[in-house]
Write a protein that holds these residues in place. Structure first.
Motif, PDB file in Angstrom:
ATOM      1  N   THR A 183      39.707  24.788  -2.366  1.00 43.91           N
ATOM      2  CA  THR A 183      38.475  25.027  -1.249  1.00 43.91           C
ATOM      3  C   THR A 183      39.199  25.723  -0.016  1.00 43.91           C
ATOM      4  OG1 THR A 183      37.750  22.816  -1.757  1.00 43.91           O
ATOM      5  CG2 THR A 183      37.091  23.664   0.281  1.00 43.91           C
TER       6      THR A 183
ATOM      7  N   LYS B 181      25.471  21.912 -12.016  1.00 47.09           N
ATOM      8  CA  LYS B 181      25.082  23.155 -12.334  1.00 47.09           C
ATOM      9  C   LYS B 181      25.056  23.485 -13.626  1.00 47.09           C
ATOM     10  CE  LYS B 181      27.780  26.083  -9.414  1.00 47.09           C
ATOM     11  NZ  LYS B 181      29.239  26.326  -9.233  1.00 47.09           N
TER      12      LYS B 181
ATOM     13  N   ILE C 278      22.259  29.375  -8.823  1.00 41.95           N
ATOM     14  CA  ILE C 278      22.887  30.610  -9.217  1.00 41.95           C
ATOM     15  C   ILE C 278      23.278  30.495 -10.456  1.00 41.95           C
ATOM     16  CG2 ILE C 278      25.412  31.827  -8.701  1.00 41.95           C
ATOM     17  CD1 ILE C 278      25.023  31.157  -5.819  1.00 41.95           C
TER      18      ILE C 278
ATOM     19  N   GLN D 173      36.084  18.634   6.618  1.00 34.59           N
ATOM     20  CA  GLN D 173      35.818  18.520   5.311  1.00 34.59           C
ATOM     21  C   GLN D 173      34.434  17.616   5.059  1.00 34.59           C
ATOM     22  OE1 GLN D 173      37.542  19.527   2.418  1.00 34.59           O
ATOM     23  NE2 GLN D 173      39.128  20.482   3.434  1.00 34.59           N
TER      24      GLN D 173
ATOM     25  N   ALA E 137      23.744  26.253  -5.040  1.00 32.84           N
ATOM     26  CA  ALA E 137      24.629  26.138  -6.000  1.00 32.84           C
ATOM     27  C   ALA E 137      23.987  25.813  -7.347  1.00 32.84           C
ATOM     28  CB  ALA E 137      25.697  25.223  -5.484  1.00 32.84           C
TER      29      ALA E 137
ATOM     30  N   LYS F 249      33.323  22.290  -5.837  1.00 38.43           N
ATOM     31  CA  LYS F 249      32.385  20.976  -5.721  1.00 38.43           C
ATOM     32  C   LYS F 249      32.021  20.691  -7.221  1.00 38.43           C
ATOM     33  CE  LYS F 249      29.490  21.184  -1.541  1.00 38.43           C
ATOM     34  NZ  LYS F 249      28.421  21.613  -1.140  1.00 38.43           N
ATOM     35  N   ASN F 250      32.220  21.836  -8.040  1.00 36.04           N
ATOM     36  CA  ASN F 250      31.805  21.478  -9.435  1.00 36.04           C
ATOM     37  C   ASN F 250      32.775  20.382  -9.915  1.00 36.04           C
ATOM     38  OD1 ASN F 250      30.231  22.291 -11.310  1.00 36.04           O
ATOM     39  ND2 ASN F 250      30.962  24.279 -11.645  1.00 36.04           N
TER      40      ASN F 250
ATOM     41  N   VAL G  13      30.320  27.804   5.801  1.00 33.14           N
ATOM     42  CA  VAL G  13      31.088  28.734   5.810  1.00 33.14           C
ATOM     43  C   VAL G  13      30.478  30.080   5.960  1.00 33.14           C
ATOM     44  CG1 VAL G  13      32.984  29.812   4.847  1.00 33.14           C
ATOM     45  CG2 VAL G  13      33.038  27.471   4.841  1.00 33.14           C
ATOM     46  N   GLY G  14      29.288  30.266   5.320  1.00 33.28           N
ATOM     47  CA  GLY G  14      28.660  31.517   5.450  1.00 33.28           C
ATOM     48  C   GLY G  14      28.026  31.759   6.397  1.00 33.28           C
TER      49      GLY G  14
ATOM     50  N   ASN H 139      21.445  31.070   0.027  1.00 30.36           N
ATOM     51  CA  ASN H 139      22.468  31.817  -0.218  1.00 30.36           C
ATOM     52  C   ASN H 139      22.363  33.246  -0.628  1.00 30.36           C
ATOM     53  OD1 ASN H 139      25.081  33.142  -1.492  1.00 30.36           O
ATOM     54  ND2 ASN H 139      25.869  31.044  -1.349  1.00 30.36           N
ATOM     55  N   PRO H 140      22.744  34.317  -0.056  1.00 30.49           N
ATOM     56  CA  PRO H 140      22.625  35.730  -0.373  1.00 30.49           C
ATOM     57  C   PRO H 140      22.784  35.888  -2.034  1.00 30.49           C
ATOM     58  CG  PRO H 140      24.316  35.818   1.299  1.00 30.49           C
ATOM     59  CD  PRO H 140      23.768  34.259   1.054  1.00 30.49           C
ATOM     60  N   GLN H 141      23.703  35.372  -2.411  1.00 29.48           N
ATOM     61  CA  GLN H 141      24.230  35.584  -3.948  1.00 29.48           C
ATOM     62  C   GLN H 141      23.184  35.033  -4.914  1.00 29.48           C
ATOM     63  OE1 GLN H 141      27.359  36.351  -5.033  1.00 29.48           O
ATOM     64  NE2 GLN H 141      28.209  36.584  -3.388  1.00 29.48           N
TER      65      GLN H 141
ATOM     66  N   ASP I 147      32.761  26.983  -8.410  1.00 30.51           N
ATOM     67  CA  ASP I 147      32.943  26.500  -7.010  1.00 30.51           C
ATOM     68  C   ASP I 147      33.786  25.167  -6.997  1.00 30.51           C
ATOM     69  OD1 ASP I 147      31.115  24.337  -6.409  1.00 30.51           O
ATOM     70  OD2 ASP I 147      29.448  25.924  -6.444  1.00 30.51           O
TER      71      ASP I 147
ATOM     72  N   LEU J 215      28.987  28.674 -17.513  1.00 30.22           N
ATOM     73  CA  LEU J 215      28.326  28.986 -16.266  1.00 30.22           C
ATOM     74  C   LEU J 215      28.171  30.133 -15.453  1.00 30.22           C
ATOM     75  CD1 LEU J 215      29.194  25.460 -14.652  1.00 30.22           C
ATOM     76  CD2 LEU J 215      27.197  25.780 -16.039  1.00 30.22           C
TER      77      LEU J 215
ATOM     78  N   VAL K  59      34.297  23.269   5.942  1.00 32.42           N
ATOM     79  CA  VAL K  59      34.904  24.312   5.229  1.00 32.42           C
ATOM     80  C   VAL K  59      34.678  24.144   3.776  1.00 32.42           C
ATOM     81  CG1 VAL K  59      37.173  23.123   4.942  1.00 32.42           C
ATOM     82  CG2 VAL K  59      37.061  25.507   5.059  1.00 32.42           C
ATOM     83  N   SER K  60      34.358  22.866   3.091  1.00 33.73           N
ATOM     84  CA  SER K  60      34.012  22.657   1.854  1.00 33.73           C
ATOM     85  C   SER K  60      32.624  23.018   1.349  1.00 33.73           C
ATOM     86  CB  SER K  60      34.313  21.300   1.342  1.00 33.73           C
ATOM     87  OG  SER K  60      34.015  20.428   2.361  1.00 33.73           O
ATOM     88  N   ASN K  61      31.825  23.414   2.485  1.00 30.95           N
ATOM     89  CA  ASN K  61      30.380  23.698   2.156  1.00 30.95           C
ATOM     90  C   ASN K  61      30.091  25.363   2.362  1.00 30.95           C
ATOM     91  OD1 ASN K  61      27.501  24.021   2.475  1.00 30.95           O
ATOM     92  ND2 ASN K  61      27.395  21.982   3.785  1.00 30.95           N
ATOM     93  N   ASP K  62      29.745  25.953   1.291  1.00 31.41           N
ATOM     94  CA  ASP K  62      29.498  27.187   1.274  1.00 31.41           C
ATOM     95  C   ASP K  62      28.475  27.738   2.301  1.00 31.41           C
ATOM     96  OD1 ASP K  62      27.629  26.161  -0.317  1.00 31.41           O
ATOM     97  OD2 ASP K  62      27.319  27.828  -1.789  1.00 31.41           O
TER      98      ASP K  62
ATOM     99  N   TYR L 138      33.254  38.363   0.052  1.00 32.99           N
ATOM    100  CA  TYR L 138      32.625  39.140   1.430  1.00 32.99           C
ATOM    101  C   TYR L 138      33.110  38.589   2.484  1.00 32.99           C
ATOM    102  CZ  TYR L 138      28.788  35.487   1.250  1.00 32.99           C
ATOM    103  OH  TYR L 138      28.152  34.261   1.178  1.00 32.99           O
ATOM    104  N   LEU L 139      33.634  37.238   2.594  1.00 35.07           N
ATOM    105  CA  LEU L 139      34.033  36.712   3.779  1.00 35.07           C
ATOM    106  C   LEU L 139      35.538  37.061   4.016  1.00 35.07           C
ATOM    107  CD1 LEU L 139      32.798  32.842   4.115  1.00 35.07           C
ATOM    108  CD2 LEU L 139      32.097  35.189   4.969  1.00 35.07           C
TER     109      LEU L 139
ATOM    110  N   ASN M 146      30.338  32.573   9.515  1.00 30.61           N
ATOM    111  CA  ASN M 146      30.835  34.019   9.357  1.00 30.61           C
ATOM    112  C   ASN M 146      29.819  34.905   9.949  1.00 30.61           C
ATOM    113  OD1 ASN M 146      33.080  35.741   8.473  1.00 30.61           O
ATOM    114  ND2 ASN M 146      31.360  36.443   6.981  1.00 30.61           N
ATOM    115  N   PHE M 147      28.649  34.910   9.507  1.00 24.82           N
ATOM    116  CA  PHE M 147      27.589  35.708   9.875  1.00 24.82           C
ATOM    117  C   PHE M 147      27.330  35.618  11.388  1.00 24.82           C
ATOM    118  CE2 PHE M 147      26.448  35.200   5.495  1.00 24.82           C
ATOM    119  CZ  PHE M 147      26.930  36.702   5.105  1.00 24.82           C
TER     120      PHE M 147
ATOM    121  N   ALA N  73      35.065  27.608  -0.303  1.00 21.96           N
ATOM    122  CA  ALA N  73      33.842  26.965  -0.763  1.00 21.96           C
ATOM    123  C   ALA N  73      32.745  27.839  -1.288  1.00 21.96           C
ATOM    124  CB  ALA N  73      33.143  26.254   0.460  1.00 21.96           C
ATOM    125  N   LEU N  74      32.874  28.925  -1.191  1.00 18.79           N
ATOM    126  CA  LEU N  74      31.715  29.882  -1.780  1.00 18.79           C
ATOM    127  C   LEU N  74      31.810  29.977  -3.192  1.00 18.79           C
ATOM    128  CD1 LEU N  74      32.247  32.847   1.106  1.00 18.79           C
ATOM    129  CD2 LEU N  74      30.299  31.017   0.956  1.00 18.79           C
TER     130      LEU N  74
END
Lengths: 351, 386
Positions: free
Chosen positions: A152, B84, B113, B209, B110, A248-249, B182-183, B133-135, A246, A242, B176-179, A91-92, B186-187, A161-162
């Protein structure tokens, strides 16, 4: 002249058929919790075997497995997410228009992931495999981090990252166990071939191996590339299990899980790796009761709180490493002869 | 020697098997009048700090409200190791082995999800406390949450920057490495451009980073563009360092951030240089005017004298009481009925204010703007969800 069928081969084939049949039947019977653990066991087996090929059989200390897994997992994630669900992840920045139109079945994406990982290994291998020992470990570790950081930042391909969500969840035990068994068979065939013997010669002594006429770089590269291929397949299955990937995994710490498994199972033993994967994955779950409060004779014991599991696990590992310095199997393999030797009296009575 | 060790080891193992049986048989004896709620949280690993404070709130709520529909509520807390795969496995375990009626968790989106698919398949209602996170809840009818989501926080920051700070241009410094970062960035960007009506209102976007220590290159670029405000959502350590270095470079532009900044570490790392930075947050003591909030702060003070309750603790507490409220409204322990009751939640009064769940299962609630003043977080403003 009739050729006699070797009973050992017959037994092995029977064991394979039995495992696959069990996986097929249990897939419909077991609850999702047990299925998930068994699936993780099989996937960890595949990845650990790939690491053992390099570390245990070829004697190179590589720590790049997390990177190769990432390549496999991302191939599966990029190609198997249904096209209509992709915009909800991307979405970005919209997905690369070329990739956004391609959807592949899981098996094709898995193989592609394996091939990509192998390709990466080939590119990395040429410069890096000239290094030895700790230097090689550091270089491969660095490359696995490079792969992660690339992923990334390649926003339009990997969603940065998302991460990518909505990967069709894989819970088919039969498929995962089939992949595991194929990996074991292929690695066994490889290791008993002349290439496998060359790998082991390099492990024992590089100079002697070279003097015997074994091309060092060629064989090391071969081992490294094949290892990356299976790590890619394992990573793809891991991502599909899973349902989300992403970057970080795939931190370099992920590799240590597999280093642990191969050291515990025995560096240079296929069956040891299989046994250790199952023991560690099941053990971690089984030790969970250390995390829940315990009442003994009506008294709540204070140590039993979340986190104790990891302490106990570490102590058990230390004891195991202290008393089984070569791991559970060392460099030996499980064989049906071994079982026979374990029960000598029984056999005598029978005969 | 080897033999004694082996004996010792097997003795240890058999004791543990035995004790394991005891604890589980104790739970089963009165299964019919117990409602089990599964809590999956990172209690070891990278996110252990966050998981811990969230569980604290859930446990507190459980102490104050131990019963629903005349049945005892039992919490089953499992650790997902900030991993995860482990998070998914632990949720499967809670559902299949512990047969929980509902779930609460997890700190970090993370980790939430991967559990979502299992929750959806097993049709067990789940409630997130701080996963923004919206997801997490998207396309999942069984996952709800009591916190607002990242897009709202980005909107809040953009509104605040334009209306209160009068900003016409902004720069973004994102991890940039953190969702999460970044999210949010953007919003913020989308809303800032929409509000100002100027497509070039965002003059610069700089990346760093996780774990970076030196931000001078990015900050020098930002300085040359001379924005009215810098939006820098991200992890608290890196953000505090970035603000500090910006001030040392002579950048006096106001900094805006997200809820992750609200930790004591942000203040200790940033020191005097982070004075005056503002950020959006989940709630503040001054805004919490509900009865539940008074009770929460009183009880929290009793248990942790002199300590300020974290937002995650309050949200964990709210998740638990909302779940109990839904069970009461459903008047049954049937999972489908609880899910339906949760979906209909509207104007539920908890510690963090009024909660209404929208069609996605996300909470629509007010956000708070806070400022760093004299080395402490101060309440500045409230931004309504409407």
């Amino acid at each position: 002249m009739m050729k006699k069928i070797n009973p050992k081969i017959f037994m092995t084939l029977a064991a394979i058929a039995l495992t696959l049949a069990a996986a097929f039947v249990l897939n419909g019977v077991l609850d999702s919790y047990l299925k998930r653990i068994l699936n993780l066991c099989a996937i960890y087996t595949i990845i650990s075997l790939s690491l053992n090929l390099v570390n245990g059989f070829t004697g190179m200390f590589s720590l790049g497995q997390a990177g190769f897994m990432a390549v496999g997992a991302y191939s599966v994630a990029i190609f198997t997410v249904p096209i209509e669900l992709r915009p909800s992840s991307f979405y970005l920045v919209p997905m690369n228009p070329f990739l956004a139109r391609i959807e592949l079945p899981l098996i094709a994406a898995l193989l592609l992931g394996g091939l990509f990982a192998a390709l990466f290994a080939l590119v990395i291998g040429f410069p890096v495999l000239r290094l030895r020992g700790d230097y090689l470990a550091i270089a491969t570790l660095g490359f696995s981090e490079i792969i992660r950081i690339l992923f990334t930042n390649m926003q339009s391909i990997t969603n940065g990252a998302l991460g990518i969500k909505n990967v069709p969840p894989l819970s088919n035990m039969f498929l995962i166990y089939l992949a595991m068994i194929l990996t074991i068979i292929l690695l066994h065939l490889l290791l008993t071939s002349s290439y496998g013997r060359a790998f082991k010669a390099i492990r024992e002594d590089e100079i002697v191996a070279e003097a015997m006429g074994i091309g060092l770089l060629k064989h090391k590269l071969l081992s490294f590339v094949i290892s990356a291929f299976f790590a890619g397949i394992g990573g793809g299955l891991y991502g599909a299990l899973l349902g989300t990937v992403d970057p970080k995994n795939f931190m370099f710490t992920l590799t240590y899980n597999f280093v642990l498994i191969i050291v515990l199972g025995g560096l240079g033993s296929i069956t040891g790796t299989v046994i250790a994967s199952f023991i560690i994955t099941f053990g971690m779950e089984w030790l969970r009761f250390f995390d829940s409060p315990l009442r003994l004779f009506g008294v709540v014991i204070p140590f039993f709180q979340p986190g104790l599991r990891m302490v106990v696990f570490s102590i058990l590992l230390m004891v195991l490493v202290l008393f089984f310095q070569k791991g559970i199997m060392g460099q030996r393999e499980f064989s049906f002869d071994m079982v026979r030797r374990l029960f000598p009296r029984k056999k005598e009575n029978a005969s | 020697m080897k033999r004694t060790m082996a004996m010792l080891l097997s003795a240890l193992m058999s004791i543990s098997i035995f004790s394991g049986c005891q604890s589980s048989s104790g739970g089963d004896a009165s299964a019919s009048d117990v409602i089990k709620i599964g809590v999956f949280q990172p209690l070891t690993g990278d996110y252990a700090g966050g998981g811990e404070i969230e569980v604290e709130g859930i446990r507190l709520a459980n102490e104050l409200y131990p019963e629903v529909l005349g049945k005892k509520v039992e919490l089953v807390v499992v650790d997902n190791k900030s991993d995860k795969a482990e998070s998914a496995t632990s949720v499967a375990r809670l559902i299949e082995q512990d047969k929980v009626t509902a779930l609460i968790g997890s700190y970090s989106s993370a980790l939430s999800i991967p559990a979502g698919n299992i929750i959806k398949d097993a049709k067990v209602p789940a409630l997130g406390a701080t996963c923004t996170n919206p997801q997490v809840t998207l396309n999942n009818d069984y996952y709800f949450r009591v916190c607002f989501i990242d897009p709202f926080q980005g909107t809040v920051a953009a509104n605040y920057a334009t209306t209160k700070l009068g900003a016409k241009t902004a720069a973004i410094l994102q991890e940039v490495s953190n969702d999460y970062s970044v999210g949010l960035a953007n919003f913020f960007k989308e809303d800032f451009i929409k509000i100002t009506g100027d497509p070039n209102a965002i003059v610069d976007i700089e990346n760093y980073q996780t774990g970076d220590k030196d931000f001078s290159a990015a900050l020098t670029n930002i300085k040359s563009k001379n924005p009215d405000v810098i939006f820098a959502p991200g992890n608290f350590t890196e953000s505090a360092l970035a603000v500090k270095q910006a001030r040392l470079l002579g950048i006096e532009t106001p900094f805006l951030g997200g809820d992750t900044w609200e930790t004591p570490d942000f203040l200790s790392v940033g020191g005097a240089e982070v004075e005056g930075v503002t950020f959006s947050a989940f709630f503040d003591k001054n805004m919490a005017t509900t009865e539940e909030a008074a009770k929460f702060f009183e009880e929290y003070e009793k248990r942790h004298p002199g300590q300020e309750a974290a937002a995650a603790t309050a949200l964990g507490y709210d998740a638990y009481i909302l779940l109990l409220d839904a069970i009461t409204r459903a008047n049954s322990t049937d999972k489908e009925a609880i899910r339906d009751a949760l979906a209909q939640t509207s104007n539920f009064l908890g510690v963090t204010g009024s909660t209404t769940l929208d069609a996605n299962g996300d909470a629509v609630k007010d956000a708070v703007i806070k400022v760093v003043e004299n080395g402490a977080f101060k309440y500045l403003d409230v931004v309504s969800a409407q």
